[in-house]
Design a protein around this motif. Structure first.
Motif, mmCIF file in Angstrom:
data_model
loop_
_atom_site.group_PDB
_atom_site.id
_atom_site.type_symbol
_atom_site.label_atom_id
_atom_site.label_comp_id
_atom_site.label_asym_id
_atom_site.label_seq_id
_atom_site.Cartn_x
_atom_site.Cartn_y
_atom_site.Cartn_z
ATOM 1 N N LEU A 73 -0.263 36.226 1.312
ATOM 2 C CA LEU A 73 -0.289 35.003 0.946
ATOM 3 C C LEU A 73 -1.409 34.080 0.723
ATOM 4 C CD1 LEU A 73 2.083 32.690 0.368
ATOM 5 C CD2 LEU A 73 1.870 32.019 3.004
ATOM 6 N N GLU A 74 -2.409 34.362 1.597
ATOM 7 C CA GLU A 74 -3.762 33.432 1.342
ATOM 8 C C GLU A 74 -4.497 34.090 0.304
ATOM 9 O OE1 GLU A 74 -4.716 30.896 2.776
ATOM 10 O OE2 GLU A 74 -2.781 30.626 3.696
ATOM 11 N N LEU A 75 -4.465 35.419 0.050
ATOM 12 C CA LEU A 75 -5.070 35.919 -1.194
ATOM 13 C C LEU A 75 -4.360 35.477 -2.441
ATOM 14 C CD1 LEU A 75 -7.048 37.972 -2.549
ATOM 15 C CD2 LEU A 75 -5.354 39.845 -2.036
ATOM 16 N N ASP A 76 -3.170 35.452 -2.378
ATOM 17 C CA ASP A 76 -2.407 34.881 -3.637
ATOM 18 C C ASP A 76 -2.896 33.429 -3.956
ATOM 19 O OD1 ASP A 76 -0.415 35.013 -5.759
ATOM 20 O OD2 ASP A 76 1.170 33.797 -4.678
ATOM 21 N N LYS A 77 -2.764 32.651 -3.026
ATOM 22 C CA LYS A 77 -3.224 31.134 -3.167
ATOM 23 C C LYS A 77 -4.853 31.033 -3.570
ATOM 24 C CE LYS A 77 -0.466 29.278 0.551
ATOM 25 N NZ LYS A 77 -0.631 28.769 1.989
ATOM 26 N N TYR A 78 -5.835 32.013 -3.121
ATOM 27 C CA TYR A 78 -7.062 32.085 -3.234
ATOM 28 C C TYR A 78 -7.037 32.415 -4.874
ATOM 29 C CZ TYR A 78 -11.761 33.735 -3.837
ATOM 30 O OH TYR A 78 -13.176 33.801 -4.661
ATOM 31 N N LEU A 79 -6.309 33.383 -5.445
ATOM 32 C CA LEU A 79 -6.543 34.004 -6.802
ATOM 33 C C LEU A 79 -5.806 32.836 -7.583
ATOM 34 C CD1 LEU A 79 -5.437 37.524 -6.328
ATOM 35 C CD2 LEU A 79 -7.796 36.670 -6.706
ATOM 36 N N ALA A 80 -4.826 31.989 -7.104
ATOM 37 C CA ALA A 80 -4.334 30.903 -8.025
ATOM 38 C C ALA A 80 -4.980 29.835 -8.432
ATOM 39 C CB ALA A 80 -2.834 30.557 -7.091
ATOM 40 N N VAL A 81 -6.107 29.770 -7.618
ATOM 41 C CA VAL A 81 -7.183 28.751 -7.967
ATOM 42 C C VAL A 81 -7.901 28.665 -9.288
ATOM 43 C CG1 VAL A 81 -9.237 27.456 -7.181
ATOM 44 C CG2 VAL A 81 -7.553 28.000 -5.459
ATOM 45 N N ASP A 82 -8.036 29.931 -9.699
ATOM 46 C CA ASP A 82 -8.716 30.234 -11.049
ATOM 47 C C ASP A 82 -7.681 30.602 -12.014
ATOM 48 O OD1 ASP A 82 -10.131 31.166 -13.181
ATOM 49 O OD2 ASP A 82 -11.775 32.585 -11.973
ATOM 50 N N PRO A 83 -7.407 30.015 -12.963
ATOM 51 C CA PRO A 83 -6.464 30.400 -14.054
ATOM 52 C C PRO A 83 -6.672 31.909 -14.766
ATOM 53 C CG PRO A 83 -7.290 28.123 -14.527
ATOM 54 C CD PRO A 83 -8.068 28.918 -13.268
ATOM 55 N N LYS A 84 -7.925 32.517 -14.704
ATOM 56 C CA LYS A 84 -7.940 33.512 -14.919
ATOM 57 C C LYS A 84 -7.670 34.736 -14.025
ATOM 58 C CE LYS A 84 -12.036 32.477 -18.146
ATOM 59 N NZ LYS A 84 -13.462 32.426 -18.272
ATOM 60 N N LEU A 85 -7.480 34.278 -13.092
ATOM 61 C CA LEU A 85 -7.111 35.226 -11.670
ATOM 62 C C LEU A 85 -5.913 35.134 -11.443
ATOM 63 C CD1 LEU A 85 -10.187 35.012 -9.342
ATOM 64 C CD2 LEU A 85 -9.974 36.840 -11.262
ATOM 65 N N ASP A 86 -5.185 34.068 -11.675
ATOM 66 C CA ASP A 86 -3.784 33.785 -11.022
ATOM 67 C C ASP A 86 -2.882 34.615 -11.508
ATOM 68 O OD1 ASP A 86 -1.744 32.326 -9.958
ATOM 69 O OD2 ASP A 86 -1.848 30.800 -11.378
ATOM 70 N N PRO A 87 -2.370 35.485 -10.582
ATOM 71 C CA PRO A 87 -1.389 36.496 -10.859
ATOM 72 C C PRO A 87 0.210 36.136 -10.966
ATOM 73 C CG PRO A 87 -1.910 36.829 -8.560
ATOM 74 C CD PRO A 87 -2.791 35.808 -9.164
ATOM 75 N N THR A 88 0.789 36.622 -11.775
ATOM 76 C CA THR A 88 2.336 36.138 -11.813
ATOM 77 C C THR A 88 2.893 37.312 -10.503
ATOM 78 O OG1 THR A 88 2.393 36.271 -14.154
ATOM 79 C CG2 THR A 88 4.707 36.436 -12.791
ATOM 80 N N ILE A 89 2.316 38.246 -10.290
ATOM 81 C CA ILE A 89 2.911 39.298 -9.137
ATOM 82 C C ILE A 89 1.633 39.809 -8.668
ATOM 83 C CG2 ILE A 89 4.055 41.211 -8.651
ATOM 84 C CD1 ILE A 89 6.112 40.660 -10.660
ATOM 85 N N LEU A 90 1.374 39.640 -7.361
ATOM 86 C CA LEU A 90 0.495 40.467 -6.623
ATOM 87 C C LEU A 90 0.993 41.364 -5.691
ATOM 88 C CD1 LEU A 90 -2.535 40.239 -5.564
ATOM 89 C CD2 LEU A 90 -1.940 38.515 -3.657
ATOM 90 N N ILE A 91 0.392 42.437 -5.834
ATOM 91 C CA ILE A 91 0.737 43.761 -4.973
ATOM 92 C C ILE A 91 -0.456 44.200 -3.966
ATOM 93 C CG2 ILE A 91 1.533 46.016 -4.789
ATOM 94 C CD1 ILE A 91 2.627 45.682 -7.776
ATOM 95 N N VAL A 92 -0.316 43.812 -2.852
ATOM 96 C CA VAL A 92 -1.442 44.160 -2.056
ATOM 97 C C VAL A 92 -0.969 45.328 -1.277
ATOM 98 C CG1 VAL A 92 -2.808 43.383 0.045
ATOM 99 C CG2 VAL A 92 -1.729 41.640 -1.754
ATOM 100 N N VAL A 93 -1.764 46.535 -1.054
ATOM 101 C CA VAL A 93 -1.354 47.908 -0.168
ATOM 102 C C VAL A 93 -2.715 47.998 0.610
ATOM 103 C CG1 VAL A 93 -0.996 50.114 -0.709
ATOM 104 C CG2 VAL A 93 -0.220 48.553 -2.247
ATOM 105 N N SER A 94 -2.147 48.574 1.852
ATOM 106 C CA SER A 94 -3.115 48.963 2.596
ATOM 107 C C SER A 94 -2.539 50.614 3.276
ATOM 108 C CB SER A 94 -3.341 48.329 4.102
ATOM 109 O OG SER A 94 -4.216 48.958 4.885
ATOM 110 N N LYS A 95 -3.354 51.658 2.734
ATOM 111 C CA LYS A 95 -3.064 52.956 3.259
ATOM 112 C C LYS A 95 -3.300 52.947 4.871
ATOM 113 C CE LYS A 95 -4.568 57.702 2.591
ATOM 114 N NZ LYS A 95 -5.377 58.645 1.995
ATOM 115 N N GLN A 96 -4.391 52.462 5.240
ATOM 116 C CA GLN A 96 -4.743 52.563 6.670
ATOM 117 C C GLN A 96 -3.774 51.847 7.799
ATOM 118 O OE1 GLN A 96 -9.027 51.885 7.412
ATOM 119 N NE2 GLN A 96 -8.579 51.261 9.690
ATOM 120 N N LEU A 97 -3.731 50.602 7.017
ATOM 121 C CA LEU A 97 -2.419 49.705 7.624
ATOM 122 C C LEU A 97 -1.056 50.385 7.439
ATOM 123 C CD1 LEU A 97 -4.116 46.327 7.513
ATOM 124 C CD2 LEU A 97 -4.523 48.058 9.250
ATOM 125 N N ARG A 98 -0.983 51.109 6.650
ATOM 126 C CA ARG A 98 0.658 51.499 6.254
ATOM 127 C C ARG A 98 1.370 50.435 5.992
ATOM 128 N NH1 ARG A 98 2.168 56.971 8.718
ATOM 129 N NH2 ARG A 98 4.052 56.245 7.744
#
Length: 171
Positions: free
Chosen positions: A92-117
């Motif tokens: 959620l915080e990463l999505d908010k961070y990316l939303a600040v910049d219109p060039k980075l603002d994703p419609t959908i953000l997929i966050v994955v961690s293999k280590q944390l499963r």
């Protein structure tokens, strides 16, 4: 083990968890500018679970989709969520961070961690009629998780992204 993983997925995609975030006090460690200070692109493999060709292929797919349909999908892999204590909070915080910049603002953000499963999908409210939380959960459990279990994270992400793109193209 499969039941535990499935329960964790259900909990992660539960709207009550995603939307009932406790507000944290700001300090130097949880300032998004400090935590998310890396450059971001369509595919951000910070955990190094994909090779260069896989990243290029997925990036090209996402760029072409955005150009044609105007929906930006961003994929981020990470091995750690520090200083956050939960994966949904981190996403959620990463999505908010990316939303600040219109060039980075994703419609959908997929966050994955293999280590944390863990896997978390964040989307803007405007596409909920095309891609509901149940649709997202079904895509993840049907397409991504089986490939993740085989150790093929690139294939799992590719299949999940393909299904998400198909849902967004419907209307």
């Amino acid at each position: 083990m499969k039941k535990i993983f499935f329960i964790i997925l259900i909990i992660l995609f539960s709207p009550s968890i995603v939307f009932s975030q406790a507000k944290k006090e700001k300090n130097v460690n949880t300032d998004p500018k400090n935590v998310f200070s890396r450059p971001y692109d369509y595919v951000n493999d910070f955990e190094k679970i994909m090779n260069a060709d896989q990243i290029t292929t997925l990036t090209n797919t996402l760029k072409a989709f955005e150009k044609k349909h105007l929906y930006k999908i961003t994929v981020v892999t990470t091995s750690t969520i520090e200083p956050y204590t939960s994966f949904p909070d981190y996403a959620l915080e990463l999505d908010k961070y990316l939303a600040v910049d219109p060039k980075l603002d994703p419609t959908i953000l997929i966050v994955v961690s293999k280590q944390l499963r863990q896997i978390q999908v964040q989307s803007i409210d405007l596409i909920r009629y095309k891609l509901s939380d149940n649709d997202t959960q079904n895509i993840i459990t049907t397409y991504a998780v089986p490939e993740f279990k085989k150790g093929d994270y690139s294939k799992g992400l590719e299949l999940a992204v393909e299904q998400i793109m198909n849902k967004l193209k419907v209307y």
